[in-house]
Design a protein around this motif. Sequence first.
Motif, PDB file in Angstrom:
ATOM      1  N   THR A  37       0.608  -1.081   0.043  1.00 20.07           N
ATOM      2  CA  THR A  37       0.187   0.203  -0.179  1.00 20.07           C
ATOM      3  C   THR A  37       0.984   1.166  -0.184  1.00 20.07           C
ATOM      4  O   THR A  37       1.967   1.260   0.561  1.00 20.07           O
ATOM      5  N   ALA A  38       0.279   2.382  -0.562  1.00 18.71           N
ATOM      6  CA  ALA A  38       1.002   3.783  -0.695  1.00 18.71           C
ATOM      7  C   ALA A  38       0.003   4.626  -0.646  1.00 18.71           C
ATOM      8  O   ALA A  38      -0.945   4.658  -1.437  1.00 18.71           O
ATOM      9  N   ASN A  39      -0.061   5.702   0.432  1.00 18.30           N
ATOM     10  CA  ASN A  39      -0.984   6.756   0.461  1.00 18.30           C
ATOM     11  C   ASN A  39      -0.391   8.111  -0.529  1.00 18.30           C
ATOM     12  O   ASN A  39       0.882   8.464  -0.238  1.00 18.30           O
ATOM     13  N   GLY A  40      -1.107   8.685  -1.433  1.00 15.52           N
ATOM     14  CA  GLY A  40      -0.778   9.782  -2.147  1.00 15.52           C
ATOM     15  C   GLY A  40       0.285   9.522  -3.324  1.00 15.52           C
ATOM     16  O   GLY A  40       0.661   8.468  -3.437  1.00 15.52           O
ATOM     17  N   LEU A  41       0.318  10.441  -3.897  1.00 19.00           N
ATOM     18  CA  LEU A  41       1.532  10.495  -4.935  1.00 19.00           C
ATOM     19  C   LEU A  41       2.853  10.218  -4.619  1.00 19.00           C
ATOM     20  O   LEU A  41       3.528   9.290  -5.304  1.00 19.00           O
ATOM     21  N   PHE A  42       3.256  10.926  -3.599  1.00 19.67           N
ATOM     22  CA  PHE A  42       4.585  10.741  -3.161  1.00 19.67           C
ATOM     23  C   PHE A  42       4.552   9.939  -1.827  1.00 19.67           C
ATOM     24  O   PHE A  42       5.590  10.017  -1.067  1.00 19.67           O
ATOM     25  N   GLY A  43       3.736   9.216  -1.351  1.00 22.76           N
ATOM     26  CA  GLY A  43       3.465   8.333  -0.072  1.00 22.76           C
ATOM     27  C   GLY A  43       4.390   7.239  -0.221  1.00 22.76           C
ATOM     28  O   GLY A  43       5.099   6.758  -0.998  1.00 22.76           O
ATOM     29  N   ARG A  44       4.903   6.928   1.087  1.00 22.80           N
ATOM     30  CA  ARG A  44       5.849   5.861   1.574  1.00 22.80           C
ATOM     31  C   ARG A  44       5.091   4.571   1.234  1.00 22.80           C
ATOM     32  O   ARG A  44       4.097   4.372   1.870  1.00 22.80           O
TER      33      ARG A  44
END
Length: 166
Positions: A152-159
């Motif tokens: 999983t990754a949150n947002g465009l530049f999420g970790r």
Amino acid sequence: MSHDPTHPSTALTPHPPIARVRLAAEQAPPAVLPGVPLEPHEIPPGVQYVTLPDGRVTLAYTHPTHAEPESAASSSQTVPAWAKTTALLAPTVGLGITGAGIGLHYAAPGLIAMAHALWATVALIAAGTLPLLLLRARRRTGPHITHHTHVTANGLFGRASNTINH
């Protein structure tokens, strides 16, 4: 130059300036001013002090009174050691370079064959060891397979984060 009787240098005598210099030289005693003698090292070769018939001593070019025949020993000079060494080394170095060129000429076909044989040996070694290296690397990583699930990754530049299952 014209003669000007009103000019201060010509007002005393009726002679023009050049004639006055000649008259003064004729009327002066032979040794009016003593000359400064030159040191022996300052006198150029072929010049000597001479006494003139009127008693004056002056420098003059002279010819040797008696000719000395040059002996063979005095006219020949010794050859410096560096010149002898260079004269002996020049043909030696030249012959050495010539010999090396001739040797390379005769050895060239053998050197080319040796180069081909070395490249063939390198290719044989590479062809034989590459599969062995790949097999060894596959054995080390074979049974340990890792599966990543639920990334999983949150947002465009999420970790990004994941779950690892063995």
